[in-house]
Motif scaffolding. Sequence first.
Motif, PDB file in Angstrom:
ATOM      1  N   TRP A 138      61.743  36.119  71.725  1.00  0.00           N
ATOM      2  CA  TRP A 138      61.919  34.665  71.676  1.00  0.00           C
ATOM      3  C   TRP A 138      62.533  34.220  70.344  1.00  0.00           C
ATOM      4  O   TRP A 138      63.419  33.369  70.320  1.00  0.00           O
ATOM      5  CB  TRP A 138      60.584  33.975  71.901  1.00  0.00           C
ATOM      6  N   SER A 139      62.093  34.801  69.260  1.00  0.00           N
ATOM      7  CA  SER A 139      62.637  34.453  67.941  1.00  0.00           C
ATOM      8  C   SER A 139      64.128  34.784  67.886  1.00  0.00           C
ATOM      9  O   SER A 139      64.925  34.002  67.347  1.00  0.00           O
ATOM     10  CB  SER A 139      61.897  35.230  66.836  1.00  0.00           C
ATOM     11  N   LEU A 175      66.117  34.908  70.493  1.00  0.00           N
ATOM     12  CA  LEU A 175      66.794  33.958  71.396  1.00  0.00           C
ATOM     13  C   LEU A 175      67.127  32.664  70.671  1.00  0.00           C
ATOM     14  O   LEU A 175      68.196  32.087  70.880  1.00  0.00           O
ATOM     15  CB  LEU A 175      65.897  33.664  72.606  1.00  0.00           C
ATOM     16  N   GLN A 176      66.249  32.218  69.810  1.00  0.00           N
ATOM     17  CA  GLN A 176      66.471  30.955  69.103  1.00  0.00           C
ATOM     18  C   GLN A 176      67.643  31.026  68.137  1.00  0.00           C
ATOM     19  O   GLN A 176      68.147  29.988  67.693  1.00  0.00           O
ATOM     20  CB  GLN A 176      65.199  30.543  68.349  1.00  0.00           C
ATOM     21  N   THR A 177      68.088  32.220  67.793  1.00  0.00           N
ATOM     22  CA  THR A 177      69.222  32.370  66.872  1.00  0.00           C
ATOM     23  C   THR A 177      70.555  32.484  67.601  1.00  0.00           C
ATOM     24  O   THR A 177      71.592  32.630  66.960  1.00  0.00           O
ATOM     25  CB  THR A 177      69.032  33.602  65.967  1.00  0.00           C
ATOM     26  N   SER A 218      73.723  31.173  69.029  1.00  0.00           N
ATOM     27  CA  SER A 218      74.429  29.949  68.629  1.00  0.00           C
ATOM     28  C   SER A 218      74.872  29.089  69.813  1.00  0.00           C
ATOM     29  O   SER A 218      74.963  27.870  69.698  1.00  0.00           O
ATOM     30  CB  SER A 218      75.654  30.306  67.779  1.00  0.00           C
ATOM     31  N   GLU A 268      74.265  27.077  72.817  1.00  0.00           N
ATOM     32  CA  GLU A 268      73.101  26.408  73.410  1.00  0.00           C
ATOM     33  C   GLU A 268      73.042  26.595  74.913  1.00  0.00           C
ATOM     34  O   GLU A 268      71.959  26.781  75.488  1.00  0.00           O
ATOM     35  CB  GLU A 268      73.132  24.913  73.076  1.00  0.00           C
ATOM     36  N   ARG A 283      71.807  30.050  75.624  1.00  0.00           N
ATOM     37  CA  ARG A 283      70.411  30.139  75.177  1.00  0.00           C
ATOM     38  C   ARG A 283      69.473  29.513  76.207  1.00  0.00           C
ATOM     39  O   ARG A 283      68.453  30.096  76.595  1.00  0.00           O
ATOM     40  CB  ARG A 283      70.264  29.439  73.825  1.00  0.00           C
ATOM     41  N   ASP A 284      69.835  28.324  76.690  1.00  0.00           N
ATOM     42  CA  ASP A 284      68.996  27.637  77.684  1.00  0.00           C
ATOM     43  C   ASP A 284      69.001  28.368  79.021  1.00  0.00           C
ATOM     44  O   ASP A 284      68.007  28.360  79.756  1.00  0.00           O
ATOM     45  CB  ASP A 284      69.476  26.201  77.873  1.00  0.00           C
ATOM     46  N   MET A 338      66.637  31.196  78.780  1.00  0.00           N
ATOM     47  CA  MET A 338      65.298  30.620  78.737  1.00  0.00           C
ATOM     48  C   MET A 338      64.812  30.270  80.152  1.00  0.00           C
ATOM     49  O   MET A 338      63.678  30.576  80.534  1.00  0.00           O
ATOM     50  CB  MET A 338      65.318  29.351  77.865  1.00  0.00           C
ATOM     51  N   ILE A 398      55.274  30.296  71.212  1.00  0.00           N
ATOM     52  CA  ILE A 398      56.218  29.175  71.210  1.00  0.00           C
ATOM     53  C   ILE A 398      55.503  27.913  70.742  1.00  0.00           C
ATOM     54  O   ILE A 398      54.417  27.581  71.240  1.00  0.00           O
ATOM     55  CB  ILE A 398      56.807  28.955  72.621  1.00  0.00           C
TER      56      ILE A 398
END
Length: 410
Positions: free
Chosen positions: A234-235, A237-239, A241, A243, A246-247, A250, A406
Amino acid sequence: MNITKRKVDSLPIPEGKSAQRRYMDDTLKGFGIRVTSSGYKAFIIEKTINGKQSRITIGPYPNLTVEQARREAQKMLGEVATGKDPLEQKRIVLSEKILLGEAFENYINAPRSKGPLSKKTVYDYRRLFVSKGGRKGVKSDSSHPGALSKWKNKRLSSITPNAVLSWHLDISETHGPYYADLAARLLRGIWNHTRAENKSLPENPVSALTERKRWNQKTRRKSVIHKYQLQDWWSALQTVSNETTRDYLMLLLFTGMRRSECAALEWSMFDLKGRLINIPGRLTKNGKDHILPLGNYIGNVLIRKLSSSDSQFIFPGGGKSGHLTEARRAISHIKNTSGIEFMIHDLRRTFITIAEGLDLSSFIIKHLVNHAIDEDVTGGYISFDIERPRKAMQQIEHSIIEAADIKVKL
């Protein structure tokens, strides 16, 4: 009549739609000319071949002169007299010229009793013929072209069993065993389809893989992202770029959706008030509509995303489809950042594994991931109230949030 240029020019046009008439030569038995109501004239031979009365077109007049047609007719009638079939000989010549790329186009566009191939299937098949790209995770360059790209302009008749054995071994080493078997199965399908219409083609050379026991051993993948790995995953995934990508990843994790279904979602399928996704049958693997309830967290993510979107698609893309089609760069980035090896379908397996770990009903889990329920006798009697799977979805979501640590904004 004696077929001469003067006689051919003076032949009357038969009356009536699709009407035609034939005139046979008195001096060369079996040689004639056919005239249609449109004025088309073509030289023919008629002869009993293999016990059947056959008519073979030599060529149109005046493209062929009477003298040329007569000489060709003598040659063809001579072949018949020696037991040969000129039509079959013609088919053999044509079949020897068929290229793999042409046969592939005929194969994917052929009518099927269950309907045409899905866009996703055609897309995956075409990737096997492109000059770039290869195994997932392998950099797309000239050293990893599509498995069948080098044979695209190769004549089918020149593809031998030994060539297939060597090719399959090479692709297994450069692209991976699953990819090699996929390409070989496609080649086998193309060949069988083409041979059904061209009996002069030799036996399917892909059969050599079965005869020599060269198919790669099939073991179903069981890889998942374990709960103890979710925080690092997850960490990472947050990096990412992008969006949109990424979503997308998710939503796959929090819903267990199939990647192709998720990528093509439109905002019109999102029920904001009910917090549901209504997936139409045209997107699902089983062709049936699917109503998927969302947990609170992922539902809020979509609501925020909707407020800033100007596309019909939830995950827009720059290609012809208008939506996202792949997430390779993001997956590669997450793998490199987290050190966790995974494939995109592992997110679906992870969702199912977490659901099973919560001791949820197998029917509820099947419903959530759109696996067949009515094939089971008991399942045929079950009709779900949407709140039951919603409750299960919320439990799964909570478990993911807890494992991934999260920070949920209240």
